[in-house]
Design a protein around this motif. Structure first.
Motif, PDB file in Angstrom:
ATOM      1  N   THR A 217      -9.580 -12.653   7.623  1.00  0.00           N
ATOM      2  CA  THR A 217      -8.957 -12.286   6.352  1.00  0.00           C
ATOM      3  C   THR A 217      -9.033 -10.783   6.116  1.00  0.00           C
ATOM      4  OG1 THR A 217      -9.586 -14.446   5.456  1.00  0.00           O
ATOM      5  CG2 THR A 217      -8.946 -12.754   3.878  1.00  0.00           C
ATOM      6  N   LEU A 218     -10.131 -10.157   6.508  1.00  0.00           N
ATOM      7  CA  LEU A 218     -10.249  -8.704   6.348  1.00  0.00           C
ATOM      8  C   LEU A 218      -9.157  -7.949   7.100  1.00  0.00           C
ATOM      9  CD1 LEU A 218     -14.134  -8.239   6.652  1.00  0.00           C
ATOM     10  CD2 LEU A 218     -12.731  -7.990   4.597  1.00  0.00           C
ATOM     11  N   SER A 219      -8.727  -8.493   8.252  1.00  0.00           N
ATOM     12  CA  SER A 219      -7.668  -7.834   9.017  1.00  0.00           C
ATOM     13  C   SER A 219      -6.274  -8.184   8.522  1.00  0.00           C
ATOM     14  CB  SER A 219      -7.786  -8.209  10.501  1.00  0.00           C
ATOM     15  OG  SER A 219      -7.595  -9.597  10.691  1.00  0.00           O
ATOM     16  N   LEU A 220      -6.151  -9.275   7.738  1.00  0.00           N
ATOM     17  CA  LEU A 220      -4.837  -9.703   7.265  1.00  0.00           C
ATOM     18  C   LEU A 220      -4.503  -9.216   5.862  1.00  0.00           C
ATOM     19  CD1 LEU A 220      -4.745 -13.444   8.446  1.00  0.00           C
ATOM     20  CD2 LEU A 220      -3.446 -11.543   9.418  1.00  0.00           C
ATOM     21  N   ARG A 221      -5.520  -8.913   5.049  1.00  0.00           N
ATOM     22  CA  ARG A 221      -5.242  -8.637   3.641  1.00  0.00           C
ATOM     23  C   ARG A 221      -4.486  -7.332   3.423  1.00  0.00           C
ATOM     24  NH1 ARG A 221     -11.168  -7.067   1.086  1.00  0.00           N
ATOM     25  NH2 ARG A 221     -11.490  -5.103   2.234  1.00  0.00           N
ATOM     26  N   GLU A 222      -4.469  -6.425   4.417  1.00  0.00           N
ATOM     27  CA  GLU A 222      -3.721  -5.175   4.283  1.00  0.00           C
ATOM     28  C   GLU A 222      -2.392  -5.205   5.014  1.00  0.00           C
ATOM     29  OE1 GLU A 222      -4.841  -3.057   2.230  1.00  0.00           O
ATOM     30  OE2 GLU A 222      -6.810  -3.980   1.978  1.00  0.00           O
ATOM     31  N   ARG A 223      -1.984  -6.371   5.501  1.00  0.00           N
ATOM     32  CA  ARG A 223      -0.717  -6.476   6.222  1.00  0.00           C
ATOM     33  C   ARG A 223       0.458  -6.394   5.255  1.00  0.00           C
ATOM     34  NH1 ARG A 223      -1.579  -8.997  11.278  1.00  0.00           N
ATOM     35  NH2 ARG A 223       0.686  -8.868  11.596  1.00  0.00           N
ATOM     36  N   GLU A 224       1.658  -6.154   5.828  1.00  0.00           N
ATOM     37  CA  GLU A 224       2.835  -5.907   5.003  1.00  0.00           C
ATOM     38  C   GLU A 224       3.223  -7.107   4.157  1.00  0.00           C
ATOM     39  OE1 GLU A 224       2.536  -5.328   8.145  1.00  0.00           O
ATOM     40  OE2 GLU A 224       2.778  -3.153   8.420  1.00  0.00           O
ATOM     41  N   PHE A 225       3.084  -8.321   4.712  1.00  0.00           N
ATOM     42  CA  PHE A 225       3.518  -9.492   3.943  1.00  0.00           C
ATOM     43  C   PHE A 225       2.624  -9.723   2.723  1.00  0.00           C
ATOM     44  CE2 PHE A 225       0.512 -11.125   7.040  1.00  0.00           C
ATOM     45  CZ  PHE A 225      -0.229 -12.056   6.334  1.00  0.00           C
ATOM     46  N   ALA A 229       3.915  -9.554  -1.188  1.00  0.00           N
ATOM     47  CA  ALA A 229       3.624 -10.590  -2.190  1.00  0.00           C
ATOM     48  C   ALA A 229       3.026  -9.970  -3.446  1.00  0.00           C
ATOM     49  CB  ALA A 229       2.679 -11.633  -1.597  1.00  0.00           C
ATOM     50  N   ARG A 230       2.132  -8.976  -3.262  1.00  0.00           N
ATOM     51  CA  ARG A 230       1.559  -8.301  -4.434  1.00  0.00           C
ATOM     52  C   ARG A 230       2.634  -7.571  -5.228  1.00  0.00           C
ATOM     53  NH1 ARG A 230      -2.565  -5.963  -0.945  1.00  0.00           N
ATOM     54  NH2 ARG A 230      -4.420  -7.281  -0.879  1.00  0.00           N
ATOM     55  N   SER A 231       3.541  -6.899  -4.520  1.00  0.00           N
ATOM     56  CA  SER A 231       4.577  -6.123  -5.215  1.00  0.00           C
ATOM     57  C   SER A 231       5.528  -7.023  -5.998  1.00  0.00           C
ATOM     58  CB  SER A 231       5.371  -5.299  -4.204  1.00  0.00           C
ATOM     59  OG  SER A 231       6.087  -6.133  -3.307  1.00  0.00           O
ATOM     60  N   MET A 232       5.644  -8.283  -5.586  1.00  0.00           N
ATOM     61  CA  MET A 232       6.507  -9.217  -6.306  1.00  0.00           C
ATOM     62  C   MET A 232       5.773  -9.932  -7.431  1.00  0.00           C
ATOM     63  SD  MET A 232       8.595 -10.851  -3.080  1.00  0.00           S
ATOM     64  CE  MET A 232       9.586 -11.899  -4.146  1.00  0.00           C
ATOM     65  N   GLY A 233       4.527  -9.548  -7.662  1.00  0.00           N
ATOM     66  CA  GLY A 233       3.775 -10.102  -8.786  1.00  0.00           C
ATOM     67  C   GLY A 233       2.950 -11.324  -8.469  1.00  0.00           C
ATOM     68  N   TYR A 238      -2.244 -17.599  -5.208  1.00  0.00           N
ATOM     69  CA  TYR A 238      -1.012 -17.789  -4.439  1.00  0.00           C
ATOM     70  C   TYR A 238      -1.110 -17.082  -3.092  1.00  0.00           C
ATOM     71  CZ  TYR A 238       3.896 -17.639  -3.084  1.00  0.00           C
ATOM     72  OH  TYR A 238       5.075 -17.772  -2.387  1.00  0.00           O
ATOM     73  N   ILE A 239      -1.608 -15.849  -3.099  1.00  0.00           N
ATOM     74  CA  ILE A 239      -1.725 -15.098  -1.848  1.00  0.00           C
ATOM     75  C   ILE A 239      -2.729 -15.768  -0.918  1.00  0.00           C
ATOM     76  CG2 ILE A 239      -2.424 -12.882  -0.858  1.00  0.00           C
ATOM     77  CD1 ILE A 239      -1.392 -11.535  -3.372  1.00  0.00           C
ATOM     78  N   LEU A 240      -3.823 -16.295  -1.472  1.00  0.00           N
ATOM     79  CA  LEU A 240      -4.849 -16.916  -0.640  1.00  0.00           C
ATOM     80  C   LEU A 240      -4.320 -18.142   0.100  1.00  0.00           C
ATOM     81  CD1 LEU A 240      -8.023 -16.765  -2.933  1.00  0.00           C
ATOM     82  CD2 LEU A 240      -7.530 -15.380  -0.923  1.00  0.00           C
ATOM     83  N   PHE A 241      -3.656 -19.027  -0.646  1.00  0.00           N
ATOM     84  CA  PHE A 241      -3.307 -20.332  -0.081  1.00  0.00           C
ATOM     85  C   PHE A 241      -1.862 -20.432   0.396  1.00  0.00           C
ATOM     86  CE2 PHE A 241      -6.846 -21.086  -3.016  1.00  0.00           C
ATOM     87  CZ  PHE A 241      -7.749 -21.682  -2.142  1.00  0.00           C
TER      88      PHE A 241
END
Length: 332
Positions: A217-225, A229-233, A238-241
């Motif tokens: 998760t530490l390597s995935l949380r800064e990925r573009e997707f 998802a964060r930029s879309m609110g 939701y991001i976790l699951f």
């Protein structure tokens, strides 16, 4: 001035439309990630063999009761007539093997070893699968939360992992299993034993899965997707699951296949020590315990359950290694 391009008589009359029409007869077909992984996995013949053995073992465990009913196999039926009354060693060949008893009989009561191996298979599979599922659920959820949120949340969950890993698990399992043998939580007998083993093995092994999921998760949380998802609110759950967890399926699946044989060995060890599955219920560890006193008189009694554990653990390990290579080609 460039030289003219020479063409053969057959090529001179060829039109671009005809060339394109011929090329279009064989379309290029896209492949999904799952299909690519399956193609890689099929190339690994050793992993395929392990997978076939695992499927057969699972079918044997699921169909244990119907198989015993169809072929009239009773794992607890005594056959004292098959034992030598003076030495209590099975008559006949090695371990009393015969057409009626292909794997022989035990030297204590003359019980059929094939029936007891089949009966013990579902016990081992139920305990190992249930404990693995419990470890995966707890470890995956807490690991992805710790890796995504970080900060004090990560610190609390990580220290909890360290605390659980510091437990002397074997001694703790022996004490809990021994203290809950009579009855608890409305359960008794075999159901209680299986429930206690699943809880003890699964609940205290979740930090291993949690550490793996946290690192991924530490390597995935800064990925573009995730950023998209964060930029879309999108909020944290939701991001976790919906975003992170689907991308963690591969490492979770691989580690689960490697965790199941470990749990099978742990259940066999507890049954061998007398605090797991209680007799007369057949279990592979309990069969090894019974074979200790008669090993020199009848070594086949120990070889049969030992080979059952060895083949099962080896098959799951080969399958897990093959899945790891297929799902992560960078590991090669």
């Amino acid at each position: 001035m460039t030289a003219p391009i020479e063409t053969t008589p057959g090529q001179a009359g060829a039109q671009p439309e005809a060339i394109l029409e011929g090329a279009g007869r064989k379309t290029i077909e896209g492949r999904s990630l799952g299909r690519i992984a399956w193609t890689r996995f099929k190339r690994d013949k050793v992993a395929m063999a392990g997978g076939v053995v695992v499927i057969l073992l699972i079918l044997m465990a699921i169909l244990a009761k119907p198989t015993e009913a169809i072929f009239n196999l009773d794992p607890n039926a005594f056959h004292q007539d098959l034992l030598d009354p003076s030495t209590t060693v099975p008559k006949g060949g090695f371990g009393g093997m015969s057409l009626a008893h292909p794997l022989g009989v035990d030297p204590q009561f003359g019980r059929d070893l094939l029936a007891r191996i089949i009966e013990g298979s579902w016990v081992s599979m139920v305990v190992a699968t249930g404990a693995t599922l419990l470890s995966v659920v707890i470890g995956a959820v807490l690991g992805v939360i710790a890796g995504y949120y970080g900060g004090w949340v990560d610190s609390v969950i990580s220290r909890a992992m360290d605390t659980f890993l510091a437990f002397p698990l074997l001694l703790f399992s022996i004490s809990i299993s021994a203290s809950l043998q009579d009855g608890a939580f409305g359960l008794n007998g075999l159901k209680l034993r299986i429930a206690v083993l699943i809880f003890v093995i699964g609940f205290f092994n979740w930090p291993y899965m949690g550490r793996i999921v946290r690192g991924q998760t530490l390597s995935l949380r800064e990925r573009e997707f995730v950023e998209a998802a964060r930029s879309m609110g999108a909020r944290g759950p939701y991001i976790l699951f919906k975003e992170l967890m689907p991308n963690l399926v591969a490492p979770i699946l691989v580690y689960s296949t490697l965790l199941i044989p470990t749990n099978i060995l742990f259940e066999a060890a507890l049954s061998f020590l007398g605090v797991g599955i209680a007799p007369p219920q057949a279990s592979w560890g309990g069969m090894l315990n019974s074979a200790v006193d008669v090993f020199y008189a009848d070594p086949e009694f120990m070889i049969v359950p030992g080979l059952a554990i060895f083949i099962t653990v080896l098959a799951f390990n080969l399958l897990g290694d093959g899945l790891r290579d297929a799902l992560d080609p960078r590991s090669k």
